[in-house]
Design a protein around this motif. Structure first.
Motif, PDB file in Angstrom:
ATOM      1  N   ASP A  90     -23.078  15.329-100.650  1.00  0.00           N
ATOM      2  CA  ASP A  90     -22.862  15.997-101.938  1.00  0.00           C
ATOM      3  C   ASP A  90     -23.898  16.842-102.617  1.00  0.00           C
ATOM      4  O   ASP A  90     -24.150  16.867-103.768  1.00  0.00           O
ATOM      5  N   ASN A 148     -17.509   8.468-105.192  1.00  0.00           N
ATOM      6  CA  ASN A 148     -17.992   9.780-105.370  1.00  0.00           C
ATOM      7  C   ASN A 148     -19.527   9.233-105.606  1.00  0.00           C
ATOM      8  O   ASN A 148     -20.037   8.662-106.769  1.00  0.00           O
ATOM      9  N   SER A 157     -22.267  10.904-106.266  1.00  0.00           N
ATOM     10  CA  SER A 157     -22.901  11.659-107.223  1.00  0.00           C
ATOM     11  C   SER A 157     -22.798  11.010-108.718  1.00  0.00           C
ATOM     12  O   SER A 157     -23.555  11.367-109.600  1.00  0.00           O
ATOM     13  N   ASN A 158     -21.884  10.144-108.851  1.00  0.00           N
ATOM     14  CA  ASN A 158     -21.862   9.601-110.034  1.00  0.00           C
ATOM     15  C   ASN A 158     -22.898   8.106-110.224  1.00  0.00           C
ATOM     16  O   ASN A 158     -23.016   7.519-111.277  1.00  0.00           O
ATOM     17  N   TYR A 159     -23.679   8.043-109.192  1.00  0.00           N
ATOM     18  CA  TYR A 159     -24.679   6.961-109.229  1.00  0.00           C
ATOM     19  C   TYR A 159     -26.206   7.482-109.119  1.00  0.00           C
ATOM     20  O   TYR A 159     -26.515   8.348-108.467  1.00  0.00           O
ATOM     21  N   TYR A 166     -24.447  18.346-108.067  1.00  0.00           N
ATOM     22  CA  TYR A 166     -25.828  18.517-107.648  1.00  0.00           C
ATOM     23  C   TYR A 166     -25.804  19.909-106.671  1.00  0.00           C
ATOM     24  O   TYR A 166     -27.035  20.488-106.355  1.00  0.00           O
ATOM     25  N   SER A 189     -24.942  21.428 -97.908  1.00  0.00           N
ATOM     26  CA  SER A 189     -24.992  20.285 -98.915  1.00  0.00           C
ATOM     27  C   SER A 189     -24.331  19.130 -98.391  1.00  0.00           C
ATOM     28  O   SER A 189     -24.359  17.966 -99.168  1.00  0.00           O
TER      29      SER A 189
END
Lengths: 444, 407
Positions: free
Chosen positions: A384, A433, A435-437, B131, B386
């Motif tokens: 991500d 997900n 990107s939450n960490y 991101y 990405s």
């Protein structure tokens, strides 16, 4: 007035439009052939959520079993309770915090000592001091006990030797006599993850081959067979993980021989080599160490105080600079030398063969952490838009102790477990997900 | 006052995508007919559709229109149950044209201000792809002085010079946590300009049948001295020197169109447009920072767009002297290849349906409403840059209104 009404109608219509999101019909997740009614996590520090050199509330809350359980709940999984530290004692054992960088860019860490859960310290004869933590007495699904080896899971008095295990037991030391394996299997469960065995190699490796021993391969196989038999005896299904290559972690790849030497040579260009006390053989029974020049294949531990290098110390040849001559080599405990590495790798490979063989026999899911972490070390990982790798601090996966993971690292691990479980049990637990960490926290 | 307030509710400062980040909303009469107009003589919007048609316009025009646009996009991460939606922000592509020429002269001059490109996607700061992108607000306003000349009664030509004023405001999260666990933030904000031209030919093949040809050049738009703002935990801030500036270039693509108009009866007008957009010029999105560090390198994100095509058709039926209803639709191929779909432009092949209603308030004043619905086909992608992996789905809703005064 009529036009105003029209505007109102049009405005109302536009508001309605604003609600027209595209819709996604997620296929309803399924548990496949597994049953997640009561999931338990068996393992060591990695399972407990240990991070930054300690076990503390935030780490526990981001443990991979807790992440997996949250996702299992989406396909009918049951309640998952962890032996959390209280808010008032949120810092648990205490942990390392990044507080800044030196002018040359080296990280500075300090230990958090306030609001810990330390309740006492006892001395166990023949063993030593054991730090005790505030007892936990509620339900437990996450049985991760930092420090535990597979080798110790059948040892009754172990509950007196490990403060993290002791805090889960009702009794006080030295009266505890429940084995870890009996403790975790006392209450029925339908699913388990088992990530034991790391410390059987890691303890030896992180002490530079000086402070601990590798668990015998045969004993490992016997205990692994026995523990899986016990975990599956009532029909529970589960997932196991292999043991990572200890050399894939930043604990061994951050302070390098080359970097230390370059630092020394800046001040003293005539220095050619660092000297270490190295194992002379890969024979497990041959314990002879001898000084020799270090090479890039020798790994220095993250905690090595580099300031020791060059300090004048006593030696058989008189006062010599530490680490720069064969007379005062860098102590064994700071270096995992090439032979020690070979030995450790050989053991880890044997352990993993055991794990995979038994898992296959029992039809368990396998998260191959060995391959996965080696792959990250070699190529990094991109999820991500976040690129992560095995570098210390900047890599984002490993916490400040260089061994355990950050919440981001644990979330990545949780997803790998979920993929393995989904594959083996034909389930479709949604992944989490990433990107939450977070990665490592940087100070202001 | 109340009227004004309600109208303002529809306005907000932004412009949004259609087909890559092209916005096909250059005139309300044309939108109603499936955004056809290259081969028609509808009104002053010919400045954008086909400058060659301008000299044939029977009257002079001053007009303006606006098309508030709801771009409703959603993302479902691969293997997850998490769905993110773009925030409820309204973009406002607009168009304004003035056309004038002496009665019975062979020439006309005009000025067009319109917004053929733009994008407003705001995914918020807490979604899976934060991101990669949190929000992009790209606006582009074309100013186009135009002249047109009628060579014969059946042939006219015209051309205009394009000055483009563009602004960009891009935000994304930086995966560096501060002591409270908050992520860092990057924001690139700047404006720039570009130049191009627009030319066309209009042919009245017969009293009923008209043909238009139009070519609009690529408009290379450069943003210089944009603000590159990075905020991360203080100890990591030296990796992102501040203040800093960036340079970026976006090649707004060339387009070529051919359009046909057929007056089937005094009441019924039919139109067909075929459209080529030279998106292949958009190879990469590059940001060149004034101050670099090992962490903050210039970025070259591959885009490698491919040319896109669309076909559009529409009809206008005059129910009486004062009123006209319009219908239309079209299909457009995506400019974005597999593997290159990004949350900034979650593009896909799309179809659209339009409707319009025209009302002559007086003999000299037209009030036109348009409505467009676009459906982008669902696209499941893993981005090569990405690794953001999942399914994008988007719908676009575009009401519009314009006033045209002609004499």
């Amino acid at each position: 007035m009529k036009t105003l009404k029209n505007y109102l109608y049009i405005s109302a219509a536009l508001v309605l439009l604003a609600g027209c999101k595209p819709s996604f019909e997620n296929p309803k997740g399924t548990k496949g052939t597994a049953d997640f009614t009561r999931y338990i996590a068996v393992g060591n520090s990695l399972t407990a959520g240990y991070a930054d050199g300690g076990l503390y509330l935030e780490g526990q809350q981001n443990s991979y079993p807790s992440i997996i359980a949250k996702q299992m709940a989406l396909v009918g999984g049951g309640k998952f309770t962890q032996p959390l530290f209280s808010e008032a004692q949120a810092n648990g054992s205490g942990y390392l915090k990044l507080t800044g960088f030196t002018p040359t860019g080296s990280p500075v860490t300090t230990t958090v000592t306030e609001n810990t859960a330390v309740r006492d310290q006892v001395t166990i004869p023949g063993f030593g001091n054991v730090i005790l933590y505030t007892k936990y007495s509620g339900d437990i699904n996450n049985y991760g006990v930092p420090g535990i080896k597979l080798q110790q899971i059948m040892y009754g008095p172990y509950g007196n030797l490990n403060g993290y295990f002791e805090r889960l037991l009702p009794g006080a030391p030295p009266t505890n006599n429940t084995t870890y394996l009996d403790f975790v299997t006392a209450k029925d469960f339908t699913f388990f993850t088992d990530w034991l065995g790391n410390n059987d190699a890691l303890g030896y490796a992180t002490s530079g081959g000086a402070g601990d021993v590798l668990t015998d391969k045969t004993q490992f196989a016997q205990l692994y067979t026995l523990s899986i038999a016990k975990l599956t005896e009532k029909g529970a299904k589960g997932a196991v993980a292999t043991i990572p290559d200890v050399t894939a972690i930043p604990y061994f790849n951050t302070v390098t021989v080359g970097a230390i030497l370059a630092g020394v040579q800046k001040a003293n260009p005539t220095v050619k080599d660092l000297y270490i006390s190295a194992r002379t053989s890969t024979d497990i029974d041959n314990l002879i160490y001898a000084p020799r020049a270090a090479t890039a294949t020798d790994l220095v531990v993250l905690t090595f105080p580099t300031s020791k290098i060059g300090q004048m110390v006593n030696s058989p040849a008189g006062m010599v600079p530490y680490g720069l001559t064969p007379y005062a080599p860098i102590d064994n405990q700071y270096v995992l030398d090439a032979n020690e590495i070979a030995l450790t790798k050989d053991y880890v490979t044997a352990y993993n063969t055991t794990i995979k063989t038994i898992a296959q026999q029992k039809g368990l899911a396998v998260f191959d952490a060995f391959t996965f972490l080696n792959d990250i070390k070699a190529h990094g990982i991109l999820v991500d838009g976040v690129s992560a790798n095995s570098n210390y601090i900047s890599g984002g996966i490993f916490s400040l102790d260089g061994v355990h993971l950050t919440p981001r690292g644990y979330a990545i691990v949780a997803n790998e477990y979920i993929r393995a479980i989904n594959k083996t049990y034909n389930a479709s637990i949604p992944t989490v997900n990433i990107s939450n960490y977070r990665g490592v926290k940087f100070p202001n | 006052m109340k009227k004004l307030f309600l109208l303002l509710m529809w306005l907000s400062p932004a412009i949004v995508c259609a087909q890559g980040f092209q916005v096909n909303l250059n005139g309300q009469k044309q939108i109603g007919m499936g955004h056809t107009g290259t081969g028609l003589l509808q009104d002053g919007a010919s400045i954008a559709f086909n400058p060659g048609a301008m000299a044939m316009l029977p009257e002079n025009y001053i007009q303006a229109g606006i098309s508030p646009l709801w771009f409703k996009s959603g993302f479902n991460g691969a293997g997850t149950n998490d769905v993110a939606f773009t925030k409820n922000r309204v973009a406002t592509p607009f168009n304004a044209y003035g056309v004038w020429g002496p009665k019975d002269a062979r020439w006309k001059v005009g000025m067009g201000v319109y917004t053929p490109f733009g994008g407003l996607t705001d995914w918020g700061n807490n979604w899976q792809g934060k991101y990669v992108l949190e929000s992009l607000d790209l606006k582009s306003i074309f100013f186009q002085p135009t002249v047109s000349y009628k060579l014969t009664d059946y042939l006219s030509v015209g051309a205009g010079f394009i000055y483009n004023y563009a602004t960009v405001d891009l935000q994304r999260a930086i995966p560096i946590s501060d002591p409270d666990g908050n992520t860092g933030q990057a924001r690139l904000k700047g404006h720039g300009k570009g130049y191009g031209w627009n030319a066309g030919v209009f042919i009245k093949a017969s009293p009923e049948f008209t043909i238009g040809l139009n070519y609009r050049s690529e408009v290379k738009t450069n943003i210089k001295n944009g603000d590159a703002m990075f905020s991360v935990a203080n100890s990591a801030q030296p990796n992102f020197p501040q203040p800093n500036t960036f340079e970026a270039g976006i090649p707004l693509p060339q387009t070529a169109s051919i359009g046909f108009g057929y007056t089937a009866s005094p009441k019924l007008l039919l139109a067909l447009d075929v459209n080529y957009v030279g998106w292949h010029s958009y190879k990469e999105l590059a940001f060149d920072y004034a101050s670099n560090t090992p962490t903050l390198q210039d970025t070259h994100s591959p885009r490698n767009y491919k040319d896109a095509y669309s076909i559009r058709g529409g009809a206008q039926y005059k129910t009486c002297d004062k009123m006209a209803v319009r219908l239309g639709g079209g299909y457009t191929t995506t400019a974005v290849k597999d593997g290159y779909v990004t949350p900034e432009v979650p593009d896909a092949n799309r179809y659209y349906l339009t409707a319009g209603f025209g009302y002559k308030v007086t003999n000299k004043l037209d009030l036109d409403f348009s409505f467009e619905y676009e459906h982008l086909f669902s696209r499941t992608q893993t981005n090569i840059e990405s690794n953001l992996s999942g399914t994008f789905k988007s719908n676009v809703y575009i009401p519009g209104v314009s006033l045209a005064y002609h004499w």
